[in-house]
Scaffold this active site. Sequence first.
Site, short mmCIF file in Angstrom:
data_model
loop_
_atom_site.label_atom_id
_atom_site.label_comp_id
_atom_site.label_asym_id
_atom_site.label_seq_id
_atom_site.Cartn_x
_atom_site.Cartn_y
_atom_site.Cartn_z
N ASP A 69 11.34 2.71 5.06
CA ASP A 69 10.97 1.29 5.14
C ASP A 69 12.08 0.58 5.90
OD1 ASP A 69 8.70 -0.23 3.17
OD2 ASP A 69 10.12 -1.54 4.21
N ASN B 25 1.82 4.97 7.45
CA ASN B 25 1.41 3.69 6.88
C ASN B 25 2.05 2.47 7.53
OD1 ASN B 25 0.37 1.83 4.71
ND2 ASN B 25 2.55 1.73 4.21
N ASP C 78 12.98 2.01 11.09
CA ASP C 78 12.05 1.18 11.86
C ASP C 78 11.30 2.13 12.78
OD1 ASP C 78 10.79 -0.40 13.75
OD2 ASP C 78 12.50 -1.73 14.07
N VAL C 79 9.98 2.28 12.58
CA VAL C 79 9.24 3.29 13.33
C VAL C 79 9.09 2.93 14.81
CG1 VAL C 79 7.98 4.12 11.32
CG2 VAL C 79 6.97 2.31 12.76
N TYR D 106 -3.67 -6.84 16.69
CA TYR D 106 -3.82 -6.06 15.46
C TYR D 106 -5.08 -5.20 15.55
CZ TYR D 106 -4.34 -4.95 10.50
OH TYR D 106 -4.48 -4.29 9.30
N ILE E 255 0.83 -1.20 0.00
CA ILE E 255 0.00 0.00 0.00
C ILE E 255 0.87 1.25 0.00
CG2 ILE E 255 -1.61 1.36 1.39
CD1 ILE E 255 -2.87 -1.30 2.32
#
Length: 257
Positions: free
Chosen positions: A43, A88, A62-63, A153, A24
């Site tokens: 990413d 995202n 890496d968020v 999730y 996405i």
Amino acid sequence: MNVVESLTPRQGLRVLVTAGASGIGLAIAKAFVQAGARVHVCDIDSEALAALPDGITHTRCDVSREDEVARLFDDARALGGLDVVVNNAGIAGPTAGIDEIDHASWTQTIDINLNGQYRVAHRAAPLLRESQGLLVNLASVAGRLGFAYRTPYAASKWAVVGLTKSLACELGPDGVRVNAILPGIVRGPRIEKVIEDRAAKRGISYAEMETENLSKISMRRMVEPTDIAAMALFLAAPGGTNISGQALSVCANVESL
């Protein structure tokens, strides 16, 4: 400006997309480039970043790591500001009963899917105030429906919707719009893995699990990554100027999970 013109984002938007090297995120990044935007993505997949099309700059990030998010925003300064930030990055998390999910798996899912969005929004807010820009948070239809065996999730995605609506109230007086996009079952490798894991948990075949999933969608089909990108573009266009605080499902009407 006529109605048709209002559906196209203005040229030169400065856009940041997290997890933008595949799926996405990549579809959103490509769509903004095609619309004349300057796009920076991050990413964790170095190979996917190296394969990005020309015109998209990038940072490995890496968020879930504050230091890496800080470096991402340092790199994004090359754009000269930000008009659109697309939050995202996320993971599917474990597929298991609540009594089977270990602490580490639960915590990792929340830390990437929810805390990662906080880390990005925390640094994006001052820049979006300057531009009176747009923050788009990617949630999921699992952020409006219950999802058995996928509790971390679903919990994280419900939280993203709450984060979105709260930030819309907080930042709206400064001219910043905040919306969530709730994708349904999006065609691609990620959903294939989810279907495979749920089938194994249920003791049925992949084909049976896929058929069951599609039966819960009124249009009986998956959506494409480009459908999500189209919604992001619309929100960034003049026609989306007065849309804020919304959780917008792009899902072909998923009725249950």
